[in-house]
Design a protein around this motif. Sequence first.
Motif, PDB file in Angstrom:
ATOM      1  N   MET A   1       0.854  -1.171   0.000  1.00  0.00           N
ATOM      2  CA  MET A   1       0.000   0.000   0.000  1.00  0.00           C
ATOM      3  C   MET A   1       0.905   1.241   0.000  1.00  0.00           C
ATOM      4  SD  MET A   1      -3.370   1.038   2.122  1.00  0.00           S
ATOM      5  CE  MET A   1      -3.086   0.303   3.646  1.00  0.00           C
ATOM      6  N   SER A   2       0.566   2.193  -0.849  1.00  0.00           N
ATOM      7  CA  SER A   2       1.415   3.381  -0.947  1.00  0.00           C
ATOM      8  C   SER A   2       0.978   4.461   0.040  1.00  0.00           C
ATOM      9  CB  SER A   2       1.384   3.933  -2.364  1.00  0.00           C
ATOM     10  OG  SER A   2       0.111   4.408  -2.678  1.00  0.00           O
ATOM     11  N   THR A   3       1.934   5.220   0.464  1.00  0.00           N
ATOM     12  CA  THR A   3       1.661   6.295   1.412  1.00  0.00           C
ATOM     13  C   THR A   3       1.204   7.535   0.659  1.00  0.00           C
ATOM     14  OG1 THR A   3       3.903   7.183   1.324  1.00  0.00           O
ATOM     15  CG2 THR A   3       3.490   5.410   2.913  1.00  0.00           C
ATOM     16  N   ALA A   4       0.757   8.516   1.412  1.00  0.00           N
ATOM     17  CA  ALA A   4       0.326   9.778   0.801  1.00  0.00           C
ATOM     18  C   ALA A   4       1.486  10.437   0.072  1.00  0.00           C
ATOM     19  CB  ALA A   4      -0.241  10.705   1.873  1.00  0.00           C
ATOM     20  N   LEU A   5       2.679  10.370   0.650  1.00  0.00           N
ATOM     21  CA  LEU A   5       3.850  10.970   0.017  1.00  0.00           C
ATOM     22  C   LEU A   5       4.169  10.260  -1.300  1.00  0.00           C
ATOM     23  CD1 LEU A   5       6.088  13.085   0.131  1.00  0.00           C
ATOM     24  CD2 LEU A   5       7.458  11.461   1.436  1.00  0.00           C
ATOM     25  N   ASP A   6       4.053   8.930  -1.324  1.00  0.00           N
ATOM     26  CA  ASP A   6       4.280   8.179  -2.562  1.00  0.00           C
ATOM     27  C   ASP A   6       3.321   8.633  -3.656  1.00  0.00           C
ATOM     28  OD1 ASP A   6       6.287   6.665  -1.402  1.00  0.00           O
ATOM     29  OD2 ASP A   6       4.936   5.010  -0.880  1.00  0.00           O
ATOM     30  N   ARG A   7       2.071   8.856  -3.288  1.00  0.00           N
ATOM     31  CA  ARG A   7       1.072   9.311  -4.261  1.00  0.00           C
ATOM     32  C   ARG A   7       1.392  10.714  -4.760  1.00  0.00           C
ATOM     33  NH1 ARG A   7      -2.232   6.631  -0.604  1.00  0.00           N
ATOM     34  NH2 ARG A   7      -2.848   8.562   0.404  1.00  0.00           N
TER      35      ARG A   7
ATOM     36  N   LEU B   1       8.168  22.395 -10.292  1.00  0.00           N
ATOM     37  CA  LEU B   1       7.086  23.002  -9.513  1.00  0.00           C
ATOM     38  C   LEU B   1       6.500  22.013  -8.508  1.00  0.00           C
ATOM     39  CD1 LEU B   1       5.264  25.038 -12.319  1.00  0.00           C
ATOM     40  CD2 LEU B   1       6.646  25.947 -10.435  1.00  0.00           C
ATOM     41  N   ALA B   2       6.291  20.778  -8.946  1.00  0.00           N
ATOM     42  CA  ALA B   2       5.745  19.753  -8.048  1.00  0.00           C
ATOM     43  C   ALA B   2       6.731  19.447  -6.917  1.00  0.00           C
ATOM     44  CB  ALA B   2       5.426  18.487  -8.843  1.00  0.00           C
ATOM     45  N   CYS B   3       8.014  19.413  -7.243  1.00  0.00           N
ATOM     46  CA  CYS B   3       9.032  19.181  -6.205  1.00  0.00           C
ATOM     47  C   CYS B   3       9.042  20.326  -5.198  1.00  0.00           C
ATOM     48  CB  CYS B   3      10.418  19.044  -6.839  1.00  0.00           C
ATOM     49  SG  CYS B   3      10.676  17.491  -7.706  1.00  0.00           S
ATOM     50  N   ASN B   4       8.985  21.554  -5.696  1.00  0.00           N
ATOM     51  CA  ASN B   4       8.979  22.710  -4.790  1.00  0.00           C
ATOM     52  C   ASN B   4       7.802  22.650  -3.831  1.00  0.00           C
ATOM     53  OD1 ASN B   4      11.323  23.809  -5.819  1.00  0.00           O
ATOM     54  ND2 ASN B   4      10.259  25.151  -7.254  1.00  0.00           N
ATOM     55  N   LYS B   5       6.651  22.254  -4.350  1.00  0.00           N
ATOM     56  CA  LYS B   5       5.446  22.142  -3.517  1.00  0.00           C
ATOM     57  C   LYS B   5       5.646  21.098  -2.410  1.00  0.00           C
ATOM     58  CE  LYS B   5       0.520  21.138  -3.874  1.00  0.00           C
ATOM     59  NZ  LYS B   5      -0.571  20.731  -4.765  1.00  0.00           N
TER      60      LYS B   5
ATOM     61  N   ILE C   1       4.470  11.916  -5.026  1.00  0.00           N
ATOM     62  CA  ILE C   1       5.691  11.841  -5.813  1.00  0.00           C
ATOM     63  C   ILE C   1       5.419  11.311  -7.221  1.00  0.00           C
ATOM     64  CG2 ILE C   1       7.916  10.627  -5.984  1.00  0.00           C
ATOM     65  CD1 ILE C   1       8.196  10.973  -2.955  1.00  0.00           C
ATOM     66  N   ARG C   2       4.406  10.485  -7.373  1.00  0.00           N
ATOM     67  CA  ARG C   2       4.096   9.872  -8.672  1.00  0.00           C
ATOM     68  C   ARG C   2       4.004  10.899  -9.813  1.00  0.00           C
ATOM     69  NH1 ARG C   2       5.658   5.809 -10.399  1.00  0.00           N
ATOM     70  NH2 ARG C   2       5.882   6.775 -12.382  1.00  0.00           N
ATOM     71  N   PRO C   3       3.300  12.046  -9.635  1.00  0.00           N
ATOM     72  CA  PRO C   3       3.228  13.029 -10.727  1.00  0.00           C
ATOM     73  C   PRO C   3       4.590  13.616 -11.111  1.00  0.00           C
ATOM     74  CG  PRO C   3       1.518  13.470  -9.104  1.00  0.00           C
ATOM     75  CD  PRO C   3       2.410  12.406  -8.536  1.00  0.00           C
ATOM     76  N   ILE C   4       5.530  13.631 -10.166  1.00  0.00           N
ATOM     77  CA  ILE C   4       6.876  14.124 -10.480  1.00  0.00           C
ATOM     78  C   ILE C   4       7.540  13.160 -11.460  1.00  0.00           C
ATOM     79  CG2 ILE C   4       9.160  14.680  -9.558  1.00  0.00           C
ATOM     80  CD1 ILE C   4       7.707  15.398  -6.888  1.00  0.00           C
TER      81      ILE C   4
END
Length: 100
Positions: A1-7, A26-30, A9-12
Amino acid sequence: MSTALDRQIRPIYDALDTGSNKSAILACNKLLKKHPKNALVQSLKALALVRSQKVEEALALCDEVLESKPIDDSTLNAMMHVLRGLGRRKPICTLLYLYY
């Protein structure tokens, strides 16, 4: 099961895979606002910076990640791409030595 952080990171990864380096940055900065010392997010940002020809920023971030001596596969993999893109072969050997 993936964590919220894993979810989050996926768009990055998706942005990097499609060549959308600006979106990846931008996604990394967020994410780095919430998790400022996350080595994986830092290394993914460094990768996007390298691909965007922002070498000085990438070098600074790369050095910060290397100082943390990462040992997880995802961070090491991203850092290998960053270091290769920067032409820094010696730190790759150091990372591999620390890992194994």
